[in-house]
Design a protein around this motif. Structure first.
Motif, PDB file in Angstrom:
ATOM      1  N   PHE A 188     -11.257  -3.701   2.739  1.00 48.24           N
ATOM      2  CA  PHE A 188      -9.823  -3.741   3.031  1.00 48.24           C
ATOM      3  C   PHE A 188      -9.587  -4.885   4.006  1.00 48.24           C
ATOM      4  O   PHE A 188     -10.145  -4.904   5.104  1.00 48.24           O
ATOM      5  CB  PHE A 188      -9.346  -2.420   3.633  1.00 48.24           C
ATOM      6  CG  PHE A 188      -7.921  -2.482   4.112  1.00 48.24           C
ATOM      7  CD1 PHE A 188      -6.897  -2.848   3.246  1.00 48.24           C
ATOM      8  CD2 PHE A 188      -7.607  -2.195   5.436  1.00 48.24           C
ATOM      9  CE1 PHE A 188      -5.586  -2.922   3.696  1.00 48.24           C
ATOM     10  CE2 PHE A 188      -6.308  -2.273   5.886  1.00 48.24           C
ATOM     11  CZ  PHE A 188      -5.292  -2.638   5.020  1.00 48.24           C
ATOM     12  N   LEU A 244       0.849  -1.189   0.000  1.00 47.43           N
ATOM     13  CA  LEU A 244       0.000   0.000   0.000  1.00 47.43           C
ATOM     14  C   LEU A 244       0.884   1.237   0.000  1.00 47.43           C
ATOM     15  O   LEU A 244       1.181   1.828   1.044  1.00 47.43           O
ATOM     16  CB  LEU A 244      -0.930  -0.023   1.218  1.00 47.43           C
ATOM     17  CG  LEU A 244      -1.807  -1.270   1.348  1.00 47.43           C
ATOM     18  CD1 LEU A 244      -2.730  -1.148   2.556  1.00 47.43           C
ATOM     19  CD2 LEU A 244      -2.603  -1.523   0.072  1.00 47.43           C
ATOM     20  N   MET A 275      -7.933   4.234  -5.814  1.00 46.86           N
ATOM     21  CA  MET A 275      -9.040   4.763  -5.019  1.00 46.86           C
ATOM     22  C   MET A 275      -9.818   5.808  -5.817  1.00 46.86           C
ATOM     23  O   MET A 275     -11.057   5.823  -5.798  1.00 46.86           O
ATOM     24  CB  MET A 275      -8.512   5.341  -3.703  1.00 46.86           C
ATOM     25  CG  MET A 275      -7.985   4.276  -2.742  1.00 46.86           C
ATOM     26  SD  MET A 275      -7.663   4.880  -1.054  1.00 46.86           S
ATOM     27  CE  MET A 275      -6.264   5.971  -1.332  1.00 46.86           C
ATOM     28  N   ILE A 297      -8.963  -4.967  -1.298  1.00 43.55           N
ATOM     29  CA  ILE A 297      -7.582  -4.494  -1.211  1.00 43.55           C
ATOM     30  C   ILE A 297      -6.885  -5.295  -0.126  1.00 43.55           C
ATOM     31  O   ILE A 297      -7.304  -5.284   1.042  1.00 43.55           O
ATOM     32  CB  ILE A 297      -7.520  -2.987  -0.893  1.00 43.55           C
ATOM     33  CG1 ILE A 297      -8.177  -2.189  -2.018  1.00 43.55           C
ATOM     34  CG2 ILE A 297      -6.076  -2.540  -0.684  1.00 43.55           C
ATOM     35  CD1 ILE A 297      -8.188  -0.687  -1.772  1.00 43.55           C
ATOM     36  N   VAL A 336      -6.052   4.037   3.444  1.00 39.71           N
ATOM     37  CA  VAL A 336      -6.916   3.056   2.785  1.00 39.71           C
ATOM     38  C   VAL A 336      -8.010   2.583   3.739  1.00 39.71           C
ATOM     39  O   VAL A 336      -9.171   2.442   3.352  1.00 39.71           O
ATOM     40  CB  VAL A 336      -6.078   1.860   2.278  1.00 39.71           C
ATOM     41  CG1 VAL A 336      -6.982   0.739   1.782  1.00 39.71           C
ATOM     42  CG2 VAL A 336      -5.140   2.309   1.166  1.00 39.71           C
ATOM     43  N   VAL A 371      -1.920   3.063  -5.456  1.00 43.17           N
ATOM     44  CA  VAL A 371      -3.048   2.869  -4.535  1.00 43.17           C
ATOM     45  C   VAL A 371      -3.995   4.057  -4.574  1.00 43.17           C
ATOM     46  O   VAL A 371      -5.220   3.891  -4.676  1.00 43.17           O
ATOM     47  CB  VAL A 371      -2.528   2.608  -3.109  1.00 43.17           C
ATOM     48  CG1 VAL A 371      -3.683   2.554  -2.119  1.00 43.17           C
ATOM     49  CG2 VAL A 371      -1.735   1.300  -3.066  1.00 43.17           C
ATOM     50  N   ARG A 372      -3.456   5.264  -4.506  1.00 43.85           N
ATOM     51  CA  ARG A 372      -4.328   6.451  -4.566  1.00 43.85           C
ATOM     52  C   ARG A 372      -5.006   6.547  -5.932  1.00 43.85           C
ATOM     53  O   ARG A 372      -6.171   6.957  -6.042  1.00 43.85           O
ATOM     54  CB  ARG A 372      -3.525   7.714  -4.265  1.00 43.85           C
ATOM     55  CG  ARG A 372      -3.113   7.847  -2.800  1.00 43.85           C
ATOM     56  CD  ARG A 372      -2.629   9.252  -2.504  1.00 43.85           C
ATOM     57  NE  ARG A 372      -2.333   9.436  -1.091  1.00 43.85           N
ATOM     58  CZ  ARG A 372      -1.117   9.643  -0.587  1.00 43.85           C
ATOM     59  NH1 ARG A 372      -0.070   9.707  -1.398  1.00 43.85           N
ATOM     60  NH2 ARG A 372      -0.938   9.800   0.708  1.00 43.85           N
TER      61      ARG A 372
END
Length: 413
Positions: free
Chosen positions: A273, A223, A233, A251, A261, A229-230
Motif C-alpha cells: 500500500f 479507497l 482484498m 494499491i 487497507v 476495494v474489499r
C-alpha cells in the motif's frame, strides 16, 4: 472559439477525475487555439469560511443568486460562443443555467455522474444498486440519508433535484454523456435523448508505453467500498492462498477504507500500500503494471484508470458492467470479471498474469484502442463538434425570431 468553462472543484485531499477532465480539456482547447476562460468555485474554500458562512452552504446548493448575477455579468460583457458546465455542487448551483439563459449563450453540460436523477449521483444505497428515486420524487433519498449517511445533508441535494429538474432538461443545448452505458440509464429515466451525445473522456498520451512484462498488479483509485476495494482484498487473499501470481499487488489511493487497507497490507510481501501518488508517480506505476484492476461495484459512468492503462499499453481487469463493458473488449484489450464476485476477479487476475505473451498482445491491442477512441486528437474533435452543434441550435432559434434570453428559462427566482 470562445469557451467559458464552469466548474466547482472538488476538495484537493481526494483525487478527482472530474477536476482532471476539466483541466485537461481546457488545456487541450487552448493548445488548439481556442480561447478558454474558467468560472469556478473551490470546495476547499469552505473550510476557510466563518461559522455562519459554512452554515449557509447547504442553502446555496439548490440556488445561488450571487453566482447567477456574477456569471450573467461576465457572459454579457465577454460574449463567449458557448458555456461548458461541469460540476455545480455545492457552491455554484444550477443558477449557472439561468445565467446562460439571461445572457443568451448556449450551454453544454458534461454529465460526470447521475445527479440529474439521483441526489448523491451514484445510483447506490447501502452497498447495492438503487433506483428508487429515478422517475419519481427524491424523498426516498432523504429518508435513507443517501448522501454521506445523513438525512440532513441529503435534503439540499433532493431539493435541488426537484426544483431544478426542468431547468436542467430544458436549459442545456447538449448533454455530453461520458459513456453509452450512462446515456442509456439517463434516457430511460426520461432525459431528452435528442440532446444527449456520447463523448468519452480523453487521456493525454503518457509518452511511454510498457516496455517489459510488468512488475505488479495495480489498483489506482479511491479507497471506498463502491470502488471494489474489499472485493479486491478478498480476491487477492484467494490468489495468495493458491500460491500467488508472481508479482505483488500495489494499491495506490486514499479514502474511507485507508485504515482497513493499511492494516490488511501490513507485513505482507505480496501487497504494497503506497498511499496517494502524484500524477507522475501514477503514470510510472501504470506503465510498470502487469495489469490494472478496476473491480468497481458501482455503475461507473467511465473508467479513467482503464483508459490510462490502455494509453500505456497495459491490459485491464475490470468489472463486467456499466461503462467498463464498452471500454474493455473482453479477451482482446483486457478481461471482464463478474461484478461483485471475488472468485471471478481472482480467476481473471491469474489468467492475465499467467501468459506473458498473451498479456503483451492484449497490451498492444489496448494501445490501439486508445489511439482510435481516447486520444487527445479524438477528444478535441468530438468536443468542438458538440460545441458547434449547440451554437448552431441557438443560431437557428435566433433566425426563427425567438430572441428571448433562455426562452423563458431566465425568470426571476
Amino acid at each position: 472559439m470562445h469557451v467559458f468553462v464552469v466548474h466547482n472543484r472538488y476538495v484537493s485531499a481526494q483525487p478527482s477525475g472530474e477536476n482532471r477532465v476539466v483541466d485537461e480539456e481546457s488545456a487541450l482547447l487552448r493548445a488548439a487555439g481556442h480561447r478558454v476562460e474558467l468560472f469556478e468555485r473551490r470546495s476547499d474554500d469552505i473550510a476557510g469560511r466563518s461559522l455562519p458562512g459554512k452554515a449557509a452552504v447547504p442553502l446555496l446548493v439548490p440556488w445561488n443568486p450571487a453566482v447567477r448575477r456574477e456569471l450573467t455579468a461576465r457572459l454579457r460583457a465577454e460574449r463567449p460562443d458557448v458555456v461548458h458546465v461541469h460540476n455545480v455542487f455545492p457552491l455554484l448551483s444550477p443558477a449557472v443555467l439561468a445565467a446562460c439563459a439571461d445572457a443568451g449563450v448556449p450551454a453544454v453540460a458534461t454529465l460526470h455522474n447521475y445527479t440529474q436523477i439521483c441526489p448523491p449521483g451514484t445510483l447506490r444505497r447501502d452497498g447495492r444498486q438503487c433506483t428508487e428515486c429515478v422517475g419519481s420524487t427524491p424523498l426516498p433519498a432523504v429518508r435513507h440519508g443517501c448522501y454521506r449517511g445523513s438525512r440532513l445533508a441529503t435534503v439540499p441535494l433532493a431539493v435541488s433535484l426537484s426544483a431544478n429538474r426542468r431547468r436542467w432538461w430544458s436549459g442545456v443545448a447538449r448533454f455530453l454523456c461520458i459513456s453509452a452505458a450512462q446515456r442509456d440509464v439517463l434516457v430511460r429515466a426520461g432525459m431528452p435523448p435528442e440532446r444527449m451525445a456520447v463523448k468519452h473522456n480523453f487521456v493525454p498520451d503518457p509518452g511511454n508505453s510498457r516496455s517489459a512484462d510488468g512488475e505488479h498488479v495495480l489498483f489506482l483509485g479511491r479507497l471506498a467500498e463502491a470502488k471494489g476495494v474489499r472485493l479486491l482484498m478478498a480476491a487477492w487473499d484467494e490468489i495468495a492462498a493458491t500460491g500467488g501470481v508472481g508479482v505483488p499487488l500495489v494499491i495506490a489511493g486514499a479514502g474511507p477504507l485507508q485504515q482497513e487497507v493499511t492494516a490488511w497490507a501490513a507485513g505482507r510481501e505480496d501487497v504494497r500500500f503506497v498511499g496517494l501518488y502524484d500524477p507522475e508517480e501514477c503514470r510510472r506505476a501504470v506503465a510498470r503494471s502487469v495489469a490494472v484492476v478496476a473491480p468497481s461495484l458501482a455503475l461507473e459512468t467511465f473508467g479513467l484508470v482503464v483508459v490510462e492503462a490502455m494509453a500505456a499499453g497495459v491490459p485491464a481487469v475490470a468489472a463486467g458492467h456499466a461503462a467498463f463493458v464498452e471500454l474493455v473488449e473482453d479477451g482482446v484489450t483486457g478481461l471482464l470479471h463478474r461484478p461483485g464476485d471475488p472468485a471471478s476477479l481472482a480467476s481473471c487476475v491469474r489468467r492475465i498474469a499467467a501468459d506473458p505473451v498473451r498479456n503483451r498482445e492484449m497490451g498492444r491491442a489496448a494501445r490501439r484502442r486508445y489511439e482510435e477512441g481516447f486520444s487527445p486528437d479524438v477528444g478535441l474533435e468530438r468536443l468542438v463538434e458538440e460545441y458547434r452543434t449547440a451554437i448552431a441550435g441557438r443560431s437557428a432559434l435566433t433566425r426563427g425570431g425567438d430572441t428571448r434570453p433562455g426562452r423563458g428559462d431566465g425568470e426571476s427566482r
